[in-house]
Enzyme design. Sequence first.
Site, PDB file in Angstrom:
ATOM      1  N   ASP A  13       0.809  -1.221   0.000  1.00 43.36           N
ATOM      2  CA  ASP A  13       0.000   0.000   0.000  1.00 43.36           C
ATOM      3  C   ASP A  13       0.841   1.269   0.000  1.00 43.36           C
ATOM      4  O   ASP A  13       0.590   2.190  -0.778  1.00 43.36           O
ATOM      5  CB  ASP A  13      -0.955   0.014   1.200  1.00 43.36           C
ATOM      6  CG  ASP A  13      -2.101  -0.970   1.012  1.00 43.36           C
ATOM      7  OD1 ASP A  13      -2.315  -1.410  -0.144  1.00 43.36           O
ATOM      8  OD2 ASP A  13      -2.763  -1.303   1.997  1.00 43.36           O
ATOM      9  N   ASP A 127      -5.773   3.921  13.192  1.00 43.72           N
ATOM     10  CA  ASP A 127      -4.462   4.497  12.908  1.00 43.72           C
ATOM     11  C   ASP A 127      -4.544   5.794  12.110  1.00 43.72           C
ATOM     12  O   ASP A 127      -3.764   6.712  12.320  1.00 43.72           O
ATOM     13  CB  ASP A 127      -3.574   3.460  12.208  1.00 43.72           C
ATOM     14  CG  ASP A 127      -3.185   2.337  13.165  1.00 43.72           C
ATOM     15  OD1 ASP A 127      -2.927   2.645  14.342  1.00 43.72           O
ATOM     16  OD2 ASP A 127      -3.150   1.171  12.752  1.00 43.72           O
TER      17      ASP A 127
HETATM   18  N1  ARG Z   1      -6.818  -2.441  16.865  1.00 46.72           N
HETATM   19  C1  ARG Z   1      -5.463  -2.077  17.189  1.00 46.72           C
HETATM   20  C2  ARG Z   1      -5.362  -0.604  17.439  1.00 46.72           C
HETATM   21  O1  ARG Z   1      -6.195   0.131  17.066  1.00 46.72           O
HETATM   22  C3  ARG Z   1      -4.497  -2.567  16.147  1.00 46.72           C
HETATM   23  C4  ARG Z   1      -4.332  -1.736  14.939  1.00 46.72           C
HETATM   24  C5  ARG Z   1      -3.432  -2.394  13.946  1.00 46.72           C
HETATM   25  N2  ARG Z   1      -3.075  -1.516  12.883  1.00 46.72           N
HETATM   26  C6  ARG Z   1      -2.817  -1.914  11.639  1.00 46.72           C
HETATM   27  N3  ARG Z   1      -2.532  -0.988  10.763  1.00 46.72           N
HETATM   28  N4  ARG Z   1      -2.898  -3.164  11.276  1.00 46.72           N
HETATM   29  O2  ARG Z   1      -4.433  -0.122  18.046  1.00 46.72           O
END
Ligand code: ARG
Length: 404
Positions: A13, A127
């Site tokens: 990505d 994120d």
């Molecule tokens: N649910 C977790 C959080 O919000 C994990 C996020 C994982 N991020 C990713 N880009 N795969 O902190």
Amino acid sequence: MRRVVLAYSGGLDTSIAVRWLIENRDAEVIAVAVDVGQEADATSDSWEAIRQRALAAGAAEAIVVDARQEMAEEFCFAAVRANARYEGKYPLVSALSRPVIVRHLVRAARDHGAHAVAHGCTGKGNDQVRFEVATRALAPDLDVIAPARVWGLTREQSVEYAAKWDIPITVTKEKVYSIDENLWGKSIECGVLEDPWVDPPEDIFTMTRITASSPVEVVVGFEQGVPVSLDGERLAGDDLVVALGRLAGSTGFGRLNMVENRRVGIKSREIYEAPGALALLMAHADLEDLTLERDLQHEKARLEPRWAELVYDGMWYSPLKQALDAFMTESQRHVTGEVKLRFSPPGAGFVVGRRSPVALYDRSLATYDSGDAFHHEDAEGFVRLWGLGIATWAARQGEGRAES
Ligand code: ARG
């Protein structure tokens, strides 16, 4: 051409995001890869390979920043002081790395005169919230671009896009899991894990693969709430977390299997492994039991979930989080001492002992043996006054009232 600083991971990505920004935003792309302790195992790329891939994808410049020590000492250890577990469980693995990454994106944006930062997050996760709110907090003048929220490509189309532009990525057709990793732990989502009933397959775990056949013990040393040593050996923060994680993880300790509430309103099934993080959090909380005065400890416990929630929600750089940090730091003045941990395969871990030069535990007060220094006669009057209000209530209004 306007410069854009892209948070670059080396994956599909963010690699096609480089080209997308050039084609769709007329941008000159500065790719910034931040090393927050992603595990370098045999199958993953070296940082130099990642840097070269960014250049091959079209970046004008590609930078790798080693942020492991600050990740551990400024971010993870602040979480230790706050005993931070979102919803009582998740030790904020991904949430803690985003503000570190953003700090370096903003720095690079300033160094290169960029007008915007970009990230590869989709619109469904936390994120994106963390990247964008942290960027606004550190640099309200910078724009944020989220190509993956705009382009609407399926994974297959992304692979085709990469092929069309000769972007050298090594991808399997089917990417099974979505993984985010740093020295604090690893989060694993997608694939079969999207069914909360399904037991996670053993092969998804890398930090908690069971190799030990008997229990292991380790003594963690803290100074003012900060982890400083393992078995008496002083270590830099990142080395300490990794070493403790290896030890605890070898017994299978440190796995979480849960459903959590994302900021964007979605419940998601999450698998985490965070052996070092969970071991430190366990040890630290135990040392507080020994060293914190009761009212301080109870009030702190009320503030801890709020701290974790703020960090989860992308508010690392916010006035409330800053003020809570001041409280947390002040509370740690006497959280100094050692905690002995035992890990027992498969996956059990517990505290077996603790000691501190400033412990509030006083054996001469606690003992039921000889040498008792407690004034038993003080107890009588204390208990009578403690219960006085209840006795008055009972006599006038409660069970014990005189019949009128
Ligand atoms: N649910 C977790 C959080 O919000 C994990 C996020 C994982 N991020 C990713 N880009 N795969 O902190």
